[in-house]
Design an enzyme around this catalytic site. Structure first.
Site, PDB file in Angstrom:
ATOM      1  N   ASP A  79       0.905  -1.139   0.000  1.00  9.48           N
ATOM      2  CA  ASP A  79       0.000   0.000   0.000  1.00  9.48           C
ATOM      3  C   ASP A  79       0.947   1.193   0.000  1.00  9.48           C
ATOM      4  O   ASP A  79       1.567   1.491   1.021  1.00  9.48           O
ATOM      5  CB  ASP A  79      -0.877   0.016   1.258  1.00  9.48           C
ATOM      6  CG  ASP A  79      -1.839   1.180   1.235  1.00  9.48           C
ATOM      7  OD1 ASP A  79      -1.429   2.289   0.826  1.00  9.48           O
ATOM      8  OD2 ASP A  79      -3.003   1.006   1.624  1.00  9.48           O
ATOM      9  N   HIS A  80       1.095   1.857  -1.144  1.00 10.74           N
ATOM     10  CA  HIS A  80       2.201   2.819  -1.243  1.00 10.74           C
ATOM     11  C   HIS A  80       2.034   4.002  -0.283  1.00 10.74           C
ATOM     12  O   HIS A  80       3.008   4.668   0.049  1.00 10.74           O
ATOM     13  CB  HIS A  80       2.427   3.281  -2.684  1.00 10.74           C
ATOM     14  CG  HIS A  80       1.492   4.336  -3.169  1.00 10.74           C
ATOM     15  ND1 HIS A  80       0.229   4.070  -3.602  1.00 10.74           N
ATOM     16  CD2 HIS A  80       1.640   5.687  -3.289  1.00 10.74           C
ATOM     17  CE1 HIS A  80      -0.357   5.194  -3.974  1.00 10.74           C
ATOM     18  NE2 HIS A  80       0.470   6.199  -3.800  1.00 10.74           N
ATOM     19  N   HIS A 129      -5.680   2.912   1.101  1.00  9.63           N
ATOM     20  CA  HIS A 129      -4.978   4.099   1.607  1.00  9.63           C
ATOM     21  C   HIS A 129      -5.746   4.815   2.724  1.00  9.63           C
ATOM     22  O   HIS A 129      -5.170   5.183   3.747  1.00  9.63           O
ATOM     23  CB  HIS A 129      -4.735   5.105   0.477  1.00  9.63           C
ATOM     24  CG  HIS A 129      -4.145   4.504  -0.769  1.00  9.63           C
ATOM     25  ND1 HIS A 129      -3.262   3.459  -0.744  1.00  9.63           N
ATOM     26  CD2 HIS A 129      -4.314   4.804  -2.083  1.00  9.63           C
ATOM     27  CE1 HIS A 129      -2.910   3.154  -1.985  1.00  9.63           C
ATOM     28  NE2 HIS A 129      -3.541   3.951  -2.812  1.00  9.63           N
TER      29      HIS A 129
HETATM   30  C1  BG6 Z   1      -3.265   4.740  -6.350  1.00 10.93           C
HETATM   31  C2  BG6 Z   1      -4.582   4.776  -7.053  1.00 10.93           C
HETATM   32  O1  BG6 Z   1      -3.221   3.680  -5.434  1.00 10.93           O
HETATM   33  O2  BG6 Z   1      -3.088   5.971  -5.642  1.00 10.93           O
HETATM   34  C3  BG6 Z   1      -4.673   5.964  -7.995  1.00 10.93           C
HETATM   35  O3  BG6 Z   1      -4.734   3.568  -7.793  1.00 10.93           O
HETATM   36  C4  BG6 Z   1      -4.364   7.239  -7.260  1.00 10.93           C
HETATM   37  O4  BG6 Z   1      -5.959   6.044  -8.580  1.00 10.93           O
HETATM   38  C5  BG6 Z   1      -3.065   7.116  -6.487  1.00 10.93           C
HETATM   39  O5  BG6 Z   1      -4.271   8.273  -8.205  1.00 10.93           O
HETATM   40  C6  BG6 Z   1      -2.840   8.319  -5.605  1.00 10.93           C
HETATM   41  O6  BG6 Z   1      -1.565   8.239  -5.059  1.00 10.93           O
HETATM   42  P1  BG6 Z   1      -0.754   9.532  -4.652  1.00 10.93           P
HETATM   43  O7  BG6 Z   1       0.497   9.000  -4.067  1.00 10.93           O
HETATM   44  O8  BG6 Z   1      -0.553  10.331  -5.913  1.00 10.93           O
HETATM   45  O9  BG6 Z   1      -1.625  10.267  -3.678  1.00 10.93           O
END
Ligand code: BG6
Length: 520
Positions: A204-205, A267
Site C-alpha cells: 500500500d504505497h 490508503h
Molecule cells: C493509487 C490509485 O493507489 O493511488 C490511484 O490507484 C491514485 O488512482 C493514487 O491516483 C494516488 O496516489 P498519490 O500518491 O498520488 O496520492
C-alpha cells in the site's frame, strides 16, 4: 503564521539510511506502466543515493518479446519521463544490471527458464546461492496473481529448501488485492498454500510516504498528545485525499474498480488506522499490524437501511481544472458512457471502542477535485466556557491539528491568541512545520522506502492478510448495496470540491468539511 525551527541542525536530523543487502528482483509485468513509472524509477533513485547493494540485479519477465538491450532502453526512457532527479550517466551501472526474459505466465517452461536465468545471474552478480535473497514482484493485472503464484511454487521457486529460506524468498503483491472479501480471501488462500505469510509483502504505497510514517512518531514519541488523543478532547477527525487527476490512461482498470476499492479500502483506511490505533508494544512489524487490525475491526459496520447517511458516492461531470476545460468521467476515453463507477466517496465512520466512542471520523476521497491535497485533520473540542464577556463561545474556534501528507508535507496546529489591539482581541494563529523548509530535502518517494524495507526483510509497512480482509469485510456490503440498488452516483463538477449530499453527511452533525485547496 509561526514557523517551527528544528532544535538541532537539519543535517543531523536526516538520519543515515542503511544500504540494502544483496538481492535479485524478479518483476512480472516488467514492460508495464507501473514498473516504468514507479519500480524502475524507485530502484534507480535508491541506486543514485548509494543504497543499492553492489550485488544486485533485476530480471524483468513479461509476455512481450524483448531483449536485455530493449528492456534497458525502456528503462532509460522511463527515467527520463518520470524522474528529473536521475542522471542517466550516473545510473548506467544500474541499467547494466537489468535483464529480461519473455514467456507465457501460465506455461511451466517459462518458470524453468526463469530458474535457469536466476542461477546464471546470481553467480554473475555474486548475489549468493540460487534463489538466495530473491524478490518476486507481481506488477501484473490482478487476475494473473493466482496463476503466477501457483506456477512459482510448482517450479520450486517459492522456497530454497534451506531452513531459513522462507525469509529469503519474498513475494511482493501490488494493489488491488481482491475486489471484495471473497476474492481477497481466495487469493490469500492461494498464497498461503505456496508461500509463508512471513514472505509476503502486500504493497500500500501510502504506508511508504514519510508523512504517513510520521503519524506514529508524532503520536508515540511525544507525551503531550497521547493524553488528549481520545473522545474526551477530540471532537472529530477528517481524512481527505483529493486529487486533480482524472482516470488518465487507466480507464479499463478504473471503470471496473471505482474509488471505494481504489483508494478507500486501502490508503484511506490505513491512514485512519494509524491515527486511531492503540500504541503497539514495539515498532516490530506484527506488533504494529496487530494494533492496526484491531482498530479496523472496531469500525462500526454500515447499516444498509441508512447507508446514504453514512457513505455516499459521486462521479465527476465536465468542469474546469487549472483553467482548462475537462470532460466528465462518462466522456473519458475507454469509459462506458453509462458507467455508474464512483470517482468520489465520502463517509462517516464510528469506532466502537473505549477511546473513540462517539467521535465521528469523516473520510473523503475523489478524483478531479479543485486541488491535490491529502490531509488528516484532528479537531479538538471547543472550550467549555468563554470568560471573555464580548466573545461568545461560538466566536472561539476549536484547535485543529492538521497532518499534511501531500503535496506540502508538514504539520500545523491552529490555536487562539491575543492579537495586538483592544484588551479583548483574539485571533487564530497557525503554528506550522514544513518538511521541506526544515529538512531542506525533497521527501523520498514512497516506493523507495517500500523497496528498501522489502530488501531488508521488514514487513512493518506492508499489509498482512487479516488487515486486507478486515477492510474488505467492512466495505463489501457497501459495494454489494451500490451494485444492487438503482441509485446512481451524485454528479460533481470537475474542479469542484464536493456535492450537496456529501456535504449533508457532515453538516447534519453541525460540522463542515475543511476546504480543499486551503487545507493545512
Ligand atoms: C493509487 C490509485 O493507489 O493511488 C490511484 O490507484 C491514485 O488512482 C493514487 O491516483 C494516488 O496516489 P498519490 O500518491 O498520488 O496520492
Amino acid at each position: 503564521m509561526l514557523e517551527i525551527r528544528p532544535s538541532v541542525a537539519a543535517q543531523d536530523i536526516v538520519c543515515a539510511e542503511v544500504a540494502a543487502p544483496p538481492c535479485a528482483v524478479v518483476v512480472f509485468g516488467a514492460s508495464g506502466d507501473l514498473v516504468r513509472r514507479k519500480l524502475l524509477v524507485g530502484l534507480a533513485q535508491i541506486f543514485q543515493r548509494g543504497l543499492l547493494s553492489e550485488e544486485f540485479y533485476l530480471l524483468g519477465c513479461g509476455r512481450k518479446k524483448l531483449s536485455d538491450q530493449d528492456f534497458r532502453q525502456i528503462a532509460k526512457g522511463a527515467m527520463q519521463e518520470n524522474a528529473d532527479d536521475i542522471s542517466l550517466k550516473a545510473i548506467s551501472p544500474f541499467v547494466n544490471k537489468l535483464y529480461y526474459v519473455s514467456g507465457d505466465y501460465s506455461d511451466a517452461s517459462f518458470y524453468s527458464d526463469i530458474r535457469t536465468k536466476l542461477a546464471e545471474l546470481n553467480k554473475k552478480h555474486k548475489v549468493g546461492p540460487p534463489l538466495a535473497d530473491t524478490i518476486f514482484y507481481l506488477a501484473v493485472p490482478a487476475f494473473l496473481y493466482g496463476t503466477i503464484i501457483e506456477q512459482l511454487a510448482s517450479a520450486g521457486l517459492s522456497c530454497t529448501g534451506e531452513s531459513d529460506s522462507k525469509q529469503r524468498i519474498r513475494l511482493v503483491v501490488e494493489k488491488p488485492f481482491g475486489r471484495d472479501l471473497k476474492s481477497a480471501a481466495q487469493l490469500n488462500g492461494i498464497i498461503r498454500q505456496c508461500f509463508d505469510e512471513s514472505q509476503i509483502y502486500r504493497i500500500d504505497h501510502y504506508l511508504g510516504k514519510e508523512t504517513v510514517q510520521n503519524i506514529l512518531m508524532f503520536r508515540f514519541a511525544n507525551t503531550i498528545f497521547e493524553p488528549v488523543w481520545n473522545r474526551n478532547y477530540i471532537d472529530s477527525v477528517q481524512v481527505t485525499v483529493a486529487e486533480t487527476l482524472g482516470v488518465e490512461h487507466r480507464a479499463s482498470y478504473y471503470d471496473k474498480t471505482g474509488a471505494l476499492r481504489d483508494m478507500f479500502q486501502n490508503h484511506m483506511l490505513q491512514m485512519l488506522a494509524l491515527v486511531a490505533m492503540e500504541p503497539p508494544i514495539s515498532f516490530e512489524a506484527d506488533h504494529v499490524r496487530d494494533e492496526k487490525i484491531k482498530l479496523l475491526r472496531s469500525i462500526r459496520p454500515f447499516k444498509l437501511d441508512e447507508l446514504d447517511s453514512f457513505i455516499v458516492r459521486g462521479q465527476y461531470g465536465p468542469g474546469v481544472i487549472d483553467g482548462e476545460e475537462v470532460v466528465g468521467y462518462r466522456q473519458e476515453p475507454g469509459i462506458n458512457a453509462q458507467s455508474n463507477t464512483e470517482t468520489f466517496v465520502a463517509a462517516k465512520l464510528f469506532i466502537d471502542n473505549w477511546r473513540w466512542k462517539g467521535v465521528p471520523f469523516y473520510l473523503r476521497t475523489g478524483k478531479r477535485l479543485a486541488s491535490k491535497d491529502t490531509e488528516i485533520a484532528i479537531t479538538f473540542k471547543k472550550v467549555p466556557h468563554s470568560m471573555f464577556i464580548s466573545i461568545g463561545l461560538d466566536d472561539i474556534p476549536p484547535n485543529v491539528l492538521a497532518l499534511q501528507i501531500q503535496p506540502e508535507e508538514g504539520i500545523s496546529l491552529g490555536f487562539q491568541a491575543k492579537r495586538p489591539g483592544s484588551k479583548v482581541c483574539m485571533g487564530t494563529l497557525n503554528m506550522s512545520f514544513s518538511y521541506k523548509s526544515v529538512f531542506g530535502v525533497d521527501v523520498p518517494e514512497a516506493y523507495q522506502r517500500l523497496l528498501l524495507d522489502c530488501m531488508a526483510g521488514d514487513q512493518t509497512l506492508f499489509t498482512r492478510f487479516d488487515g486486507v480482509e478486515v477492510a474488505w469485510r467492512l466495505l463489501t456490503p457497501v459495494l454489494e448495496a451500490w451494485q444492487n440498488d438503482d441509485s446512481v452516483p451524485y454528479e460533481y463538477p470537475a474542479g469542484g470540491c464536493s456535492f450537496p449530499r456529501a456535504d449533508r453527511l457532515i453538516e447534519s452533525d453541525g460540522r463542515r468539511w475543511r476546504k480543499i485547496g486551503e487545507l493545512g
